[in-house]
Design a protein around this motif. Structure first.
Motif, PDB file in Angstrom:
ATOM      1  N   CYS A   7      -7.215   0.321   3.576  1.00 11.43           N
ATOM      2  CA  CYS A   7      -6.450  -0.201   2.451  1.00 11.43           C
ATOM      3  C   CYS A   7      -7.073   0.281   1.152  1.00 11.43           C
ATOM      4  O   CYS A   7      -8.156   0.859   1.151  1.00 11.43           O
ATOM      5  CB  CYS A   7      -6.420  -1.739   2.483  1.00 11.43           C
ATOM      6  SG  CYS A   7      -8.071  -2.465   2.456  1.00 11.43           S
ATOM      7  N   GLU A   8      -6.407   0.045   0.074  1.00 10.62           N
ATOM      8  CA  GLU A   8      -6.944   0.372  -1.243  1.00 10.62           C
ATOM      9  C   GLU A   8      -7.738  -0.818  -1.749  1.00 10.62           C
ATOM     10  O   GLU A   8      -7.201  -1.893  -1.988  1.00 10.62           O
ATOM     11  CB  GLU A   8      -5.803   0.706  -2.207  1.00 10.62           C
ATOM     12  CG  GLU A   8      -5.006   1.950  -1.816  1.00 10.62           C
ATOM     13  CD  GLU A   8      -3.902   2.248  -2.826  1.00 10.62           C
ATOM     14  OE1 GLU A   8      -3.859   1.532  -3.850  1.00 10.62           O
ATOM     15  OE2 GLU A   8      -3.110   3.176  -2.587  1.00 10.62           O
ATOM     16  N   HIS A  11      -6.742  -2.901  -4.883  1.00  5.95           N
ATOM     17  CA  HIS A  11      -5.534  -3.735  -4.913  1.00  5.95           C
ATOM     18  C   HIS A  11      -5.525  -4.771  -3.802  1.00  5.95           C
ATOM     19  O   HIS A  11      -4.462  -5.159  -3.318  1.00  5.95           O
ATOM     20  CB  HIS A  11      -4.296  -2.841  -4.796  1.00  5.95           C
ATOM     21  CG  HIS A  11      -4.194  -1.806  -5.876  1.00  5.95           C
ATOM     22  ND1 HIS A  11      -3.848  -2.105  -7.171  1.00  5.95           N
ATOM     23  CD2 HIS A  11      -4.417  -0.462  -5.848  1.00  5.95           C
ATOM     24  CE1 HIS A  11      -3.839  -0.996  -7.902  1.00  5.95           C
ATOM     25  NE2 HIS A  11      -4.187   0.024  -7.109  1.00  5.95           N
ATOM     26  N   THR A  12      -6.679  -5.238  -3.409  1.00 10.19           N
ATOM     27  CA  THR A  12      -6.762  -6.266  -2.365  1.00 10.19           C
ATOM     28  C   THR A  12      -7.516  -7.474  -2.884  1.00 10.19           C
ATOM     29  O   THR A  12      -8.401  -7.367  -3.736  1.00 10.19           O
ATOM     30  CB  THR A  12      -7.501  -5.725  -1.126  1.00 10.19           C
ATOM     31  OG1 THR A  12      -8.790  -5.246  -1.507  1.00 10.19           O
ATOM     32  CG2 THR A  12      -6.725  -4.590  -0.470  1.00 10.19           C
ATOM     33  N   ARG A  38      -3.931  -2.120  10.429  1.00 11.20           N
ATOM     34  CA  ARG A  38      -3.919  -1.324   9.202  1.00 11.20           C
ATOM     35  C   ARG A  38      -2.611  -1.510   8.439  1.00 11.20           C
ATOM     36  O   ARG A  38      -2.598  -1.509   7.200  1.00 11.20           O
ATOM     37  CB  ARG A  38      -4.121   0.157   9.546  1.00 11.20           C
ATOM     38  CG  ARG A  38      -5.512   0.481  10.081  1.00 11.20           C
ATOM     39  CD  ARG A  38      -5.575   1.914  10.604  1.00 11.20           C
ATOM     40  NE  ARG A  38      -5.352   2.878   9.548  1.00 11.20           N
ATOM     41  CZ  ARG A  38      -6.305   3.406   8.783  1.00 11.20           C
ATOM     42  NH1 ARG A  38      -7.564   3.065   8.975  1.00 11.20           N
ATOM     43  NH2 ARG A  38      -6.022   4.285   7.845  1.00 11.20           N
ATOM     44  N   SER A  39      -1.520  -1.649   9.171  1.00 16.21           N
ATOM     45  CA  SER A  39      -0.212  -1.789   8.515  1.00 16.21           C
ATOM     46  C   SER A  39       0.245  -3.239   8.392  1.00 16.21           C
ATOM     47  O   SER A  39       1.225  -3.527   7.691  1.00 16.21           O
ATOM     48  CB  SER A  39       0.851  -1.005   9.300  1.00 16.21           C
ATOM     49  OG  SER A  39       0.936  -1.467  10.639  1.00 16.21           O
ATOM     50  N   PRO A  41      -1.077  -6.023   6.861  1.00 15.30           N
ATOM     51  CA  PRO A  41      -1.096  -6.724   5.566  1.00 15.30           C
ATOM     52  C   PRO A  41       0.138  -6.424   4.717  1.00 15.30           C
ATOM     53  O   PRO A  41       0.742  -7.343   4.131  1.00 15.30           O
ATOM     54  CB  PRO A  41      -2.381  -6.217   4.907  1.00 15.30           C
ATOM     55  CG  PRO A  41      -3.240  -5.802   6.038  1.00 15.30           C
ATOM     56  CD  PRO A  41      -2.329  -5.263   7.066  1.00 15.30           C
ATOM     57  N   LYS A  42       0.530  -5.164   4.635  1.00 11.06           N
ATOM     58  CA  LYS A  42       1.693  -4.810   3.827  1.00 11.06           C
ATOM     59  C   LYS A  42       2.971  -5.388   4.415  1.00 11.06           C
ATOM     60  O   LYS A  42       3.849  -5.892   3.689  1.00 11.06           O
ATOM     61  CB  LYS A  42       1.793  -3.294   3.726  1.00 11.06           C
ATOM     62  CG  LYS A  42       2.913  -2.810   2.826  1.00 11.06           C
ATOM     63  CD  LYS A  42       2.896  -1.300   2.708  1.00 11.06           C
ATOM     64  CE  LYS A  42       4.023  -0.808   1.788  1.00 11.06           C
ATOM     65  NZ  LYS A  42       4.022   0.675   1.650  1.00 11.06           N
ATOM     66  N   ALA A  43       3.090  -5.350   5.752  1.00 10.06           N
ATOM     67  CA  ALA A  43       4.290  -5.886   6.400  1.00 10.06           C
ATOM     68  C   ALA A  43       4.377  -7.402   6.250  1.00 10.06           C
ATOM     69  O   ALA A  43       5.474  -7.959   6.147  1.00 10.06           O
ATOM     70  CB  ALA A  43       4.292  -5.502   7.879  1.00 10.06           C
ATOM     71  N   GLY A  45       3.197  -9.048   3.689  1.00 13.39           N
ATOM     72  CA  GLY A  45       3.206  -9.423   2.279  1.00 13.39           C
ATOM     73  C   GLY A  45       1.881  -9.980   1.809  1.00 13.39           C
ATOM     74  O   GLY A  45       1.851 -10.864   0.937  1.00 13.39           O
ATOM     75  N   LEU A  47      -1.980  -9.221   0.194  1.00 19.02           N
ATOM     76  CA  LEU A  47      -2.850  -8.291  -0.521  1.00 19.02           C
ATOM     77  C   LEU A  47      -4.271  -8.423   0.028  1.00 19.02           C
ATOM     78  O   LEU A  47      -5.222  -8.768  -0.682  1.00 19.02           O
ATOM     79  CB  LEU A  47      -2.813  -8.581  -2.023  1.00 19.02           C
ATOM     80  CG  LEU A  47      -1.469  -8.334  -2.729  1.00 19.02           C
ATOM     81  CD1 LEU A  47      -1.565  -8.732  -4.198  1.00 19.02           C
ATOM     82  CD2 LEU A  47      -1.049  -6.874  -2.586  1.00 19.02           C
ATOM     83  N   CYS A  49      -7.187  -6.739   3.096  1.00 19.52           N
ATOM     84  CA  CYS A  49      -7.577  -5.609   3.929  1.00 19.52           C
ATOM     85  C   CYS A  49      -7.212  -5.911   5.377  1.00 19.52           C
ATOM     86  O   CYS A  49      -7.216  -7.074   5.810  1.00 19.52           O
ATOM     87  CB  CYS A  49      -9.077  -5.374   3.787  1.00 19.52           C
ATOM     88  SG  CYS A  49      -9.746  -4.086   4.844  1.00 19.52           S
TER      89      CYS A  49
END
Length: 217
Positions: A7-8, A11-12, A38-39, A41-43, A45, A47, A49
């Motif tokens: 992750c970035e 932005h976490t 890895r995917s 957190p974004k799915a 919603g 912010l 890691c």
């Protein structure tokens, strides 16, 4: 190339999880399963890691987690498994339903180690603390053999009474050696062979027999 970050970092969120974040993570996993961390957190919603989501779920939010203190049976099982597996906490946790590897590791370091020491058992080897290692070899020497005696030196640098000491240890050994030619039979004429002839050097320039014959002796 090293593995790319999951992750970035800029932005976490970091720090303690909020109840809202816990509810989002629980709802997403109940609906879609764990999937790829890895995917996720974004799915979901979040912010956060991916690693933070995985640890939060495994160590705190799983529905099968066992809460409360460890029982005496769990203590003995952890001790037995540690004697077989060592510090492989993930494998140990796999045999204790509802307990996490991190929880078991912390419990070992804070409670079970002290319990074993109170029993007189080494937590690393699971053997009595006062027991000598099995592969240790004890060698004892007599004081007279272990002490190295220095020979006394005489005026001329020789070992004092070395000859007498050797004779005491080996009374039948004759240390006085002499070298002499073997006895030879008398030659015809009643004359014995000289030293050169006794060594097989007849007619040499050192042969006194030849010289004597020349001189008519």
């Amino acid at each position: 190339m090293g593995r790319s970050p999951c992750c970035e970092k800029a932005h976490t969120n970091k720090g303690a999880w909020t109840k809202e974040e816990d509810d989002r993570l629980i709802s997403y996993i109940r609906a879609h399963g764990e999937g790829c961390w890895r995917s996720l957190p974004k799915a979901a919603g979040l912010l956060r890691c991916g690693k933070s989501c995985r640890l939060r779920w495994i160590n705190y939010l799983r529905p099968d987690l066992k809460r409360g203190n460890f029982t005496e049976e769990e203590d003995e099982l952890i001790i037995k498994l540690h004697s077989l597996l060592g510090n492989k906490w993930s494998l140990i946790a796999g045999r204790l339903p509802g307990r996490t590897d991190n929880e078991i590791k912390n419990y070992w370091n804070t409670h079970i180690r002290r319990k074993l020491l109170n029993r007189g058992i080494d937590p690393a080897t699971h053997r009595p603390i006062n027991e000598a290692p099995q592969d240790a070899t004890t060698i004892s020497f007599a004081a007279s053999a272990a002490k190295e005696e220095k020979p006394s030196i005489g005026i001329f640098g020789g070992s004092k009474d070395a000859k007498s000491q050797a004779q005491e240890r080996c009374p039948d050994l004759n240390l006085e050696l002499r070298i002499s030619p073997p006895d030879q039979p008398l030659e015809s004429g009643g004359r014995s062979s000289c030293f050169a002839c006794s060594l097989g050097l007849q007619n040499s320039k050192d042969c006194s027999c030849r010289i004597a014959s020349i001189n008519g002796e």
